[in-house]
Design a protein around this motif. Structure first.
Motif, mmCIF file in Angstrom:
data_model
loop_
_atom_site.group_PDB
_atom_site.id
_atom_site.type_symbol
_atom_site.label_atom_id
_atom_site.label_comp_id
_atom_site.label_asym_id
_atom_site.label_seq_id
_atom_site.Cartn_x
_atom_site.Cartn_y
_atom_site.Cartn_z
ATOM 1 N N SER A 1 -7.402 -7.011 6.270
ATOM 2 C CA SER A 1 -7.874 -7.696 7.472
ATOM 3 C C SER A 1 -7.651 -6.769 8.658
ATOM 4 C CB SER A 1 -7.136 -9.019 7.679
ATOM 5 O OG SER A 1 -5.769 -8.779 7.952
ATOM 6 N N VAL A 2 -8.517 -6.893 9.656
ATOM 7 C CA VAL A 2 -8.440 -6.059 10.849
ATOM 8 C C VAL A 2 -8.243 -6.965 12.055
ATOM 9 C CG1 VAL A 2 -9.650 -4.399 12.311
ATOM 10 C CG2 VAL A 2 -9.978 -4.340 9.839
ATOM 11 N N SER A 3 -7.318 -6.578 12.922
ATOM 12 C CA SER A 3 -7.133 -7.280 14.186
ATOM 13 C C SER A 3 -6.815 -6.235 15.257
ATOM 14 C CB SER A 3 -6.007 -8.320 14.078
ATOM 15 O OG SER A 3 -4.780 -7.695 13.764
ATOM 16 N N PHE A 4 -6.746 -6.688 16.483
ATOM 17 C CA PHE A 4 -6.463 -5.797 17.601
ATOM 18 C C PHE A 4 -5.314 -6.380 18.401
ATOM 19 C CE2 PHE A 4 -10.909 -5.403 16.494
ATOM 20 C CZ PHE A 4 -11.040 -4.028 16.342
ATOM 21 N N ARG A 5 -4.494 -5.493 18.987
ATOM 22 C CA ARG A 5 -3.410 -5.949 19.854
ATOM 23 C C ARG A 5 -3.420 -5.089 21.108
ATOM 24 N NH1 ARG A 5 0.416 -3.104 16.071
ATOM 25 N NH2 ARG A 5 1.125 -1.368 17.327
ATOM 26 N N ILE B 1 -7.189 5.277 -2.128
ATOM 27 C CA ILE B 1 -8.309 4.339 -2.028
ATOM 28 C C ILE B 1 -8.008 3.257 -0.999
ATOM 29 C CG2 ILE B 1 -9.564 2.524 -3.278
ATOM 30 C CD1 ILE B 1 -9.371 4.384 -5.763
ATOM 31 N N LEU B 2 -6.796 2.723 -1.010
ATOM 32 C CA LEU B 2 -6.411 1.704 -0.031
ATOM 33 C C LEU B 2 -6.475 2.258 1.392
ATOM 34 C CD1 LEU B 2 -3.446 -0.074 -1.828
ATOM 35 C CD2 LEU B 2 -5.635 -1.094 -1.169
ATOM 36 N N LEU B 3 -6.006 3.488 1.573
ATOM 37 C CA LEU B 3 -6.046 4.107 2.898
ATOM 38 C C LEU B 3 -7.491 4.308 3.348
ATOM 39 C CD1 LEU B 3 -4.757 5.381 5.344
ATOM 40 C CD2 LEU B 3 -4.578 7.520 4.055
ATOM 41 N N ALA B 4 -8.345 4.798 2.465
ATOM 42 C CA ALA B 4 -9.760 5.001 2.813
ATOM 43 C C ALA B 4 -10.421 3.679 3.185
ATOM 44 C CB ALA B 4 -10.491 5.670 1.657
ATOM 45 N N ARG B 5 -10.145 2.630 2.432
ATOM 46 C CA ARG B 5 -10.718 1.318 2.744
ATOM 47 C C ARG B 5 -10.211 0.808 4.089
ATOM 48 N NH1 ARG B 5 -9.543 -2.875 -1.248
ATOM 49 N NH2 ARG B 5 -11.039 -4.072 -0.021
ATOM 50 N N ALA B 6 -8.918 1.001 4.367
ATOM 51 C CA ALA B 6 -8.355 0.561 5.651
ATOM 52 C C ALA B 6 -9.026 1.293 6.805
ATOM 53 C CB ALA B 6 -6.843 0.789 5.673
ATOM 54 N N ALA C 1 0.825 -1.211 0.000
ATOM 55 C CA ALA C 1 0.000 0.000 0.000
ATOM 56 C C ALA C 1 0.855 1.254 0.000
ATOM 57 C CB ALA C 1 -0.928 0.004 1.208
ATOM 58 N N LEU C 2 2.091 1.152 0.487
ATOM 59 C CA LEU C 2 2.963 2.309 0.559
ATOM 60 C C LEU C 2 3.947 2.368 -0.596
ATOM 61 C CD1 LEU C 2 3.745 2.102 4.365
ATOM 62 C CD2 LEU C 2 2.009 3.489 3.236
ATOM 63 N N SER C 3 3.872 1.402 -1.486
ATOM 64 C CA SER C 3 4.813 1.303 -2.578
ATOM 65 C C SER C 3 4.710 2.501 -3.514
ATOM 66 C CB SER C 3 4.555 0.018 -3.377
ATOM 67 O OG SER C 3 5.342 0.023 -4.551
ATOM 68 N N THR D 1 -5.650 -0.882 16.924
ATOM 69 C CA THR D 1 -6.238 -1.511 15.753
ATOM 70 C C THR D 1 -5.154 -1.706 14.702
ATOM 71 O OG1 THR D 1 -8.300 -0.334 16.208
ATOM 72 C CG2 THR D 1 -8.075 -1.321 14.024
ATOM 73 N N VAL D 2 -5.082 -2.890 14.131
ATOM 74 C CA VAL D 2 -4.085 -3.211 13.110
ATOM 75 C C VAL D 2 -4.823 -3.617 11.841
ATOM 76 C CG1 VAL D 2 -2.155 -4.708 12.488
ATOM 77 C CG2 VAL D 2 -2.496 -4.036 14.881
ATOM 78 N N VAL D 3 -4.539 -2.919 10.743
ATOM 79 C CA VAL D 3 -5.123 -3.262 9.444
ATOM 80 C C VAL D 3 -3.975 -3.700 8.551
ATOM 81 C CG1 VAL D 3 -6.468 -2.461 7.481
ATOM 82 C CG2 VAL D 3 -6.938 -1.539 9.755
#
Length: 75
Positions: free
Chosen positions: A63-67, A16-21, A4-6, A53-55
């Motif tokens: 994918s979304v997860s939490f730590r 668009i990727l950032l908005a979706r995240a 996404a940062l490439s 929150t980790v995307v």
């Protein structure tokens, strides 16, 4: 997602990727906290969501997860 940062991706695709995240992250957090408010979940839920929150973007899917707060990122 490093992809996404490439710099190979055009600016519009990165936006668009950032908005979706951000959207995926907000939908996964089933609570209201600070400026993040939801009508369907009007209260804070510290037991479930006092976490980071980790995307991630893997193989084109978000994918979304939490730590736990303070835990170092493992990417």
């Amino acid at each position: 997602g490093v992809e996404a940062l490439s710099p190979r991706l055009d600016p519009e695709r990165r936006q668009i990727l950032l908005a979706r995240a951000m959207l995926f992250s907000a939908l996964a957090r089933e609570e209201s906290r600070g400026a993040h408010t939801r009508r369907d979940f009007p209260d804070r839920d510290d037991a479930r969501f006092q976490k980071s929150t980790v995307v991630r973007l893997e193989r084109g899917e978000l994918s979304v997860s939490f730590r736990p707060l303070g835990e170092e990122a493992s990417w």
